[in-house]
Design an enzyme around this catalytic site. Structure first.
Site, PDB file in Angstrom:
ATOM      1  N   CYS A  73       0.347 -16.172  15.538  1.00  0.00           N
ATOM      2  CA  CYS A  73       0.006 -14.740  15.554  1.00  0.00           C
ATOM      3  C   CYS A  73       1.246 -13.851  15.586  1.00  0.00           C
ATOM      4  CB  CYS A  73      -0.877 -14.467  16.768  1.00  0.00           C
ATOM      5  SG  CYS A  73      -1.290 -12.741  17.001  1.00  0.00           S
ATOM      6  N   ASP A 128       6.028 -32.384  17.727  1.00  0.00           N
ATOM      7  CA  ASP A 128       7.479 -32.448  17.471  1.00  0.00           C
ATOM      8  C   ASP A 128       8.259 -32.973  18.686  1.00  0.00           C
ATOM      9  OD1 ASP A 128       6.691 -31.213  15.153  1.00  0.00           O
ATOM     10  OD2 ASP A 128       7.374 -29.223  15.755  1.00  0.00           O
ATOM     11  N   ARG A 163       9.981 -53.182  -3.023  1.00  0.00           N
ATOM     12  CA  ARG A 163      10.313 -51.802  -3.350  1.00  0.00           C
ATOM     13  C   ARG A 163      10.986 -51.039  -2.206  1.00  0.00           C
ATOM     14  NH1 ARG A 163       4.814 -50.155  -6.355  1.00  0.00           N
ATOM     15  NH2 ARG A 163       5.587 -50.348  -8.477  1.00  0.00           N
ATOM     16  N   MET A 170       6.955 -35.215   9.780  1.00  0.00           N
ATOM     17  CA  MET A 170       7.067 -33.845  10.315  1.00  0.00           C
ATOM     18  C   MET A 170       8.071 -33.812  11.473  1.00  0.00           C
ATOM     19  SD  MET A 170       3.379 -32.049  10.434  1.00  0.00           S
ATOM     20  CE  MET A 170       2.740 -31.151   9.033  1.00  0.00           C
ATOM     21  N   ARG A 212      21.061 -59.213   0.733  1.00  0.00           N
ATOM     22  CA  ARG A 212      20.978 -60.161   1.850  1.00  0.00           C
ATOM     23  C   ARG A 212      19.599 -60.799   1.957  1.00  0.00           C
ATOM     24  NH1 ARG A 212      22.955 -55.855   4.495  1.00  0.00           N
ATOM     25  NH2 ARG A 212      21.098 -55.746   5.815  1.00  0.00           N
ATOM     26  N   HIS A 262       0.184 -33.324   7.074  1.00  0.00           N
ATOM     27  CA  HIS A 262      -0.666 -32.973   8.213  1.00  0.00           C
ATOM     28  C   HIS A 262      -1.533 -34.111   8.734  1.00  0.00           C
ATOM     29  CE1 HIS A 262       0.656 -28.975   7.114  1.00  0.00           C
ATOM     30  NE2 HIS A 262       0.254 -28.583   8.307  1.00  0.00           N
ATOM     31  N   GLN A 264      -0.441 -36.476  10.093  1.00  0.00           N
ATOM     32  CA  GLN A 264       0.245 -36.825  11.346  1.00  0.00           C
ATOM     33  C   GLN A 264      -0.278 -36.039  12.535  1.00  0.00           C
ATOM     34  OE1 GLN A 264       4.817 -37.008  10.458  1.00  0.00           O
ATOM     35  NE2 GLN A 264       3.817 -35.935   8.794  1.00  0.00           N
TER      36      GLN A 264
HETATM   37  O1  F6P Z   1       5.102 -27.859  15.098  1.00  0.00           O
HETATM   38  C1  F6P Z   1       4.193 -28.776  14.600  1.00  0.00           C
HETATM   39  C2  F6P Z   1       4.301 -28.881  13.090  1.00  0.00           C
HETATM   40  O2  F6P Z   1       3.340 -29.834  12.661  1.00  0.00           O
HETATM   41  C3  F6P Z   1       5.683 -29.226  12.560  1.00  0.00           C
HETATM   42  O3  F6P Z   1       5.990 -30.592  12.671  1.00  0.00           O
HETATM   43  C4  F6P Z   1       5.573 -28.732  11.151  1.00  0.00           C
HETATM   44  O4  F6P Z   1       6.857 -28.406  10.622  1.00  0.00           O
HETATM   45  C5  F6P Z   1       4.732 -27.496  11.294  1.00  0.00           C
HETATM   46  O5  F6P Z   1       3.995 -27.639  12.486  1.00  0.00           O
HETATM   47  C6  F6P Z   1       3.777 -27.255  10.151  1.00  0.00           C
HETATM   48  O6  F6P Z   1       3.149 -26.047  10.377  1.00  0.00           O
HETATM   49  P1  F6P Z   1       1.844 -25.576   9.583  1.00  0.00           P
HETATM   50  O7  F6P Z   1       0.692 -26.425  10.046  1.00  0.00           O
HETATM   51  O8  F6P Z   1       1.690 -24.148   9.964  1.00  0.00           O
HETATM   52  O9  F6P Z   1       2.122 -25.826   8.133  1.00  0.00           O
END
Ligand code: F6P
Length: 332
Positions: A73, A128, A163, A170, A212, A262, A264
């Protein structure tokens, strides 16, 4: 203080629901009335309050995301927006607020506490894990395990085709997620904003790994790595694609690129995140009842703790260099 409000703001994180549930039920247990605020600080400005009873938070402990919804916001950063939010809280008879989120959310807590002189406590939640003053933020463990699951799956196909895969994770400006999942997943290279690297070295490592007898190579790169390996071609391309191209060029090997994005952030919170969310949500209520303001509840060295938000906002959090060094050694 008879009534408190709870909001979630910024990027959602698995385990936020546990924190909402714990704060709500602990507050009710302590005889307080509870309101959830929809969509973070924008809901505060709009007075979008949702009365929370003990049953309102049933069946959420196992769900990712946030039942209160979240938002980023801009209006709350203005004096006018903040005054509107204060008026809404006063109208509702709210005497304190718990804000669950990342560092942007803690800046909001600081503003509420200092500029509005209104009791506010923060709960760290961010995949994060870049927030100083807490060893872990809610959501980090789940996100790291989600990444790890992807790395394991990619390894199967990488090995079958011998590969090289580049996996972008993120973390915004921080490398905690990438480092943790990279060490746990046995990545050959881990590229994070906190540590300088050269593409030459990464490419040589990939090549010599195959020489290796390795059957695959996994290079994990944090989205925040950015400037370190800009080519002068398409600067808008993601880090991972630019890196994949550069490694291909230098080694003559085929590369494949995956941006986890996302996915993640979603999914069922791990036990660790549910426990952390529960403990920190309840602790935030204790803080408000005790008259504490402008603090973030946290966990440090295996126990619960707290940090004053101005101190948290003026500090930085370092990666554990020994983890990085170990990952290098173990990837020989
Ligand atoms: O802060 C959490 C996070 O998922 C970061 O890892 C990423 O850079 C950011 O938010 C992505 O933000 P948005 O969901 O607004 O694209």
């Amino acid at each position: 203080m008879d009534k408190i409000a709870i909001l979630t703001s910024g990027g959602d994180a698995p385990g936020m629901n546990s924190a909402i549930r714990a704060a709500t039920r602990k507050a009710i247990y302590e005889g307080l009335e509870v309101f959830g605020v929809k969509r973070g600080f924008s809901g505060l400005i709009d007075g979008d309050f949702l009365p929370l009873e003990r049953r309102s938070v049933a069946d959420i402990v196992h769900k990712g995301g946030t039942m209160l919804l979240s938002a980023r916001c801009e209006e709350f950063k203005t004096e006018e927006g903040m005054q509107k939010a204060l008026a809404q809280m006063k109208k509702q008879g709210i005497g304190g607020i718990i804000c669950i989120g990342g560092d942007g959310t803690m800046r909001g807590v600081n503003d509420i506490a200092t500029k509005l002189d209104f009791p506010a406590v923060g709960v760290p939640a961010s995949i994060d894990n870049d927030m100083p003053g807490t060893d872990y933020a809610i959501g980090f463990d789940t996100a790291m395990n989600t990444i790890l699951d992807s790395v394991d799956r990619i390894r199967d196909t990488a090995t079958s085709h011998e590969r090289t895969f580049i996996i972008e994770t993120m973390g915004r400006h921080a490398g905690f997620l990438t480092l943790g999942a990279g060490l746990a997943g046995g990545a050959e290279s881990i590229l994070i904003p906190e540590v300088d690297f050269s593409i030459e070295e990464v490419a040589n490592k990939v090549k010599s790994g195959y020489e290796r007898g390795k059957l695959h190579s996994i290079v994990m790169v944090a989205e925040g790595v950015g400037e370190n390996f800009k080519t002068n071609r398409d600067l808008n391309q993601s880090n991972a694609f630019r890196l994949g191209e550069a490694i291909s060029e230098k080694t003559g090997l085929e590369t494949r690129v995956i941006i986890l994005g996302h996915l993640q952030r979603g999914g069922k919170p791990t036990a660790r995140d549910r426990i952390l969310g529960s403990r920190l949500g309840a602790r935030a209520v204790d803080k408000l009842i005790a008259g504490v303001t402008n603090q973030m509840v946290s966990c440090q060295n295996g126990g619960l703790s707290e940090i004053d938000i101005p101190e948290m906002l003026s500090s930085s959090k370092d990666i554990e260099q020994d983890m990085y060094d170990l990952a290098q050694i173990l990837s020989i």
